[in-house]
Design a protein around this motif. Structure first.
Motif, mmCIF file in Angstrom:
data_model
loop_
_atom_site.group_PDB
_atom_site.id
_atom_site.type_symbol
_atom_site.label_atom_id
_atom_site.label_comp_id
_atom_site.label_asym_id
_atom_site.label_seq_id
_atom_site.Cartn_x
_atom_site.Cartn_y
_atom_site.Cartn_z
ATOM 1 N N LEU A 117 0.956 -1.143 0.004
ATOM 2 C CA LEU A 117 0.103 0.021 -0.053
ATOM 3 C C LEU A 117 1.000 1.288 0.017
ATOM 4 N N TRP A 118 0.671 2.206 -0.896
ATOM 5 C CA TRP A 118 1.399 3.308 -1.209
ATOM 6 C C TRP A 118 0.724 4.578 -0.969
ATOM 7 N N ASN A 119 -0.252 4.847 -1.847
ATOM 8 C CA ASN A 119 -1.031 6.157 -1.630
ATOM 9 C C ASN A 119 -2.340 5.919 -1.433
ATOM 10 N N ILE A 120 -2.892 6.802 -0.563
ATOM 11 C CA ILE A 120 -4.489 6.571 -0.174
ATOM 12 C C ILE A 120 -5.150 8.039 -0.651
ATOM 13 N N ALA A 121 -5.958 7.814 -1.470
ATOM 14 C CA ALA A 121 -6.663 9.083 -2.143
ATOM 15 C C ALA A 121 -8.158 9.045 -1.265
ATOM 16 N N VAL A 122 -8.519 10.372 -0.758
ATOM 17 C CA VAL A 122 -9.639 10.383 -0.032
ATOM 18 C C VAL A 122 -10.330 11.886 -0.710
ATOM 19 N N ALA A 123 -11.565 11.559 -0.775
ATOM 20 C CA ALA A 123 -12.451 12.702 -1.388
ATOM 21 C C ALA A 123 -13.419 12.994 -0.105
ATOM 22 N N TYR A 124 -13.240 14.298 0.387
ATOM 23 C CA TYR A 124 -14.041 14.609 1.781
ATOM 24 C C TYR A 124 -15.246 15.108 1.125
#
Length: 456
Positions: free
Chosen positions: A388-395
């Protein structure tokens, strides 16, 4: 391929092949839209535990005091308080309703990262004409060229009753976000120690796919037009670009042009796609990660894993309220969790696995799509070794001046370097996204307009 019997049996839990020949959705299934299913294809009923309520239309009117598009949104739920807070100490108790990325964030920042959970409010909504078009699309939309695009769908969700992972991800790409938007926003790369530098831009987009005066045949393979010009810092001020976003990007790649005030020349930009790094993100955000996921899906095999109940960022009005200082918002490692709001919602889980013959910095991507809007709310991006490298989050929040669920802020967390990149900051700006301006002609986004847009 999902059988007809399986479709009739359940919409809540199934696993599908990556892609095969499209089979028309039975009319009996299409008839469920607006009855047992919401107009966009979500389950109308709440869950058995009562922790997810039934959908009753979502937000259909702005709260008192809201003056119109361009004003920062007023929180429709100002009296809500967290039901509980998930942190490192109790993560195991709630793990069944968390993504791998959320667990990784809790473990990576055990003393600072938390997930405040609020009452679930199914606030998602869209205009009636989008609902009507979505119902029509359900009976006609077809994937084309191995899923590199679709046809016979327009101005609505193309596949509200998805039969595979490609259809589900196209629903995210083609979801409703208005017809035309103007906004001033800022982006920031936040270093490990919390230091950051802001880049402020003026952005405009015309979503041609949702042009109510046109039809599918009028698209000419264009999904939307987009332009941006840099306002600050001074050394970048006046730089501008225009993008023509195509639907089938294998048949016709997106086109982009840039203007440099120093050279006073408009140039055709090199290919902007896949894992090309976005300007200013230093590799943390790829071009196809903008807006969580965009562009051609052809480099991955897609699988629809079914639905899960997950705590996702929802109704984040406090996070984007006017007056929230960027210094208070942008903390070392992650956005200030005390300003965020999470709720339990059902999400579609889509897994994208890189094809052996293709290259991309992400070998696998697990995407969580809100069932009420098709907005991707969380994406776990893995490197070529499966780490796991990058975690994208849409608030997310409901832009009730449309209405539509969309991200207020997006953050891309690199848990290996402990830096993150955040976009669409606007709480310190005088105005926020404005959807009320007259929709311009397509020619407004011609490359020849770049010199005008880029004047210092």
């Amino acid at each position: 391929m999902l059988t007809k019997q399986a479709v009739l049996g359940t919409l809540a839990a199934f696993s599908l092949a990556a892609f095969s020949v499209h089979a028309a959705v039975p009319s009996s299934e299409v008839a469920k839209l607006g009855t047992t299913l919401t107009p966009l294809g979500a389950e109308k009923a709440g869950n058995a535990a009562g922790t997810i309520p039934p959908w009753e239309g979502g937000i259909t009117a702005a709260p008192a005091g809201y003056k119109g598009s361009g004003q920062h949104h007023i929180d429709p739920f100002p009296n809500d308080k967290p039901l509980f807070v998930i942190d490192k100490s109790n993560v195991e108790q709630y793990k069944a309703h968390l993504t791998a990325g959320q667990v990784a964030m809790l473990n990576s920042y055990p003393t600072t990262f938390t997930i405040p959970v609020y009452t679930s409010r199914r606030s998602g909504s869209a205009p009636d004409w989008v609902y009507k078009n979505t119902a029509a699309n359900a009976a006609t939309a077809k994937l084309v060229e191995s899923g590199n695009g679709f046809e016979d769908a327009y101005a609505g969700i193309p596949f509200p009753i998805p039969q595979n992972g490609l259809e589900a991800i196209w629903n995210h790409i083609a979801r409703y976000r208005g017809e035309y938007i103007q906004r001033n926003a800022a982006g920031a790369l936040v270093q490990k120690n919390g230091s950051y530098a802001l880049v402020k831009t003026k952005q405009e987009a015309k979503f041609k796919f949702y042009d109510r005066k046109a039809s599918y045949k009028d698209l000419n393979n264009i999904m939307f037009f987009y332009s941006t010009e840099t306002i600050s810092p001074a050394r970048f001020a006046g730089e501008a670009s225009i993008v023509h976003e195509t639907l089938n990007q294998v048949a016709e790649p997106r086109k982009a042009w840039g203007y440099s005030p120093g050279q006073r020349r408009v140039r055709r930009a090199p290919t902007l796609s896949y894992d090309t790094t976005t300007s200013g993100s230093e590799g943390i955000e790829t071009v196809d990660s903008v807006d969580m996921y965009n562009g051609s899906p052809d480099r991955y095999d897609w699988k629809l894993l079914g639905k899960k109940e997950i705590y996702i960022p929802y109704n984040n009005y406090a996070l984007t309220a006017q007056g929230v200082k960027y210094d208070d918002l942008l903390q070392p490692g992650h956005i200030n969790p005390n300003l965020t709001r999470y709720e339990l919602h059902r999400v579609w889980v889509v897994e994208a696995t890189l094809k052996a013959s293709n290259r991309h910095i992400y070998g696998k991507r697990t995407m969580y799509l809100d069932e009420d809007s098709w907005q991707a709310v969380e994406i776990d991006n893995y490197d070529g070794k499966g780490e796991l490298w990058n975690i994208a989050v849409a608030y997310t929040k409901n832009f009730y001046d449309l209405p539509a669920v969309w991200s207020g802020i997006e953050a891309y967390y690199d848990i290996q370097s402990r830096r993150y990149f955040v976009t669409n900051l606007d709480s310190e700006e005088a105005e926020t996204a404005n959807f009320s301006k007259p929709v311009p002609e397509d020619s407004y986004f011609d490359p020849s307009s770049l010199r005008r847009k880029g004047v210092r």
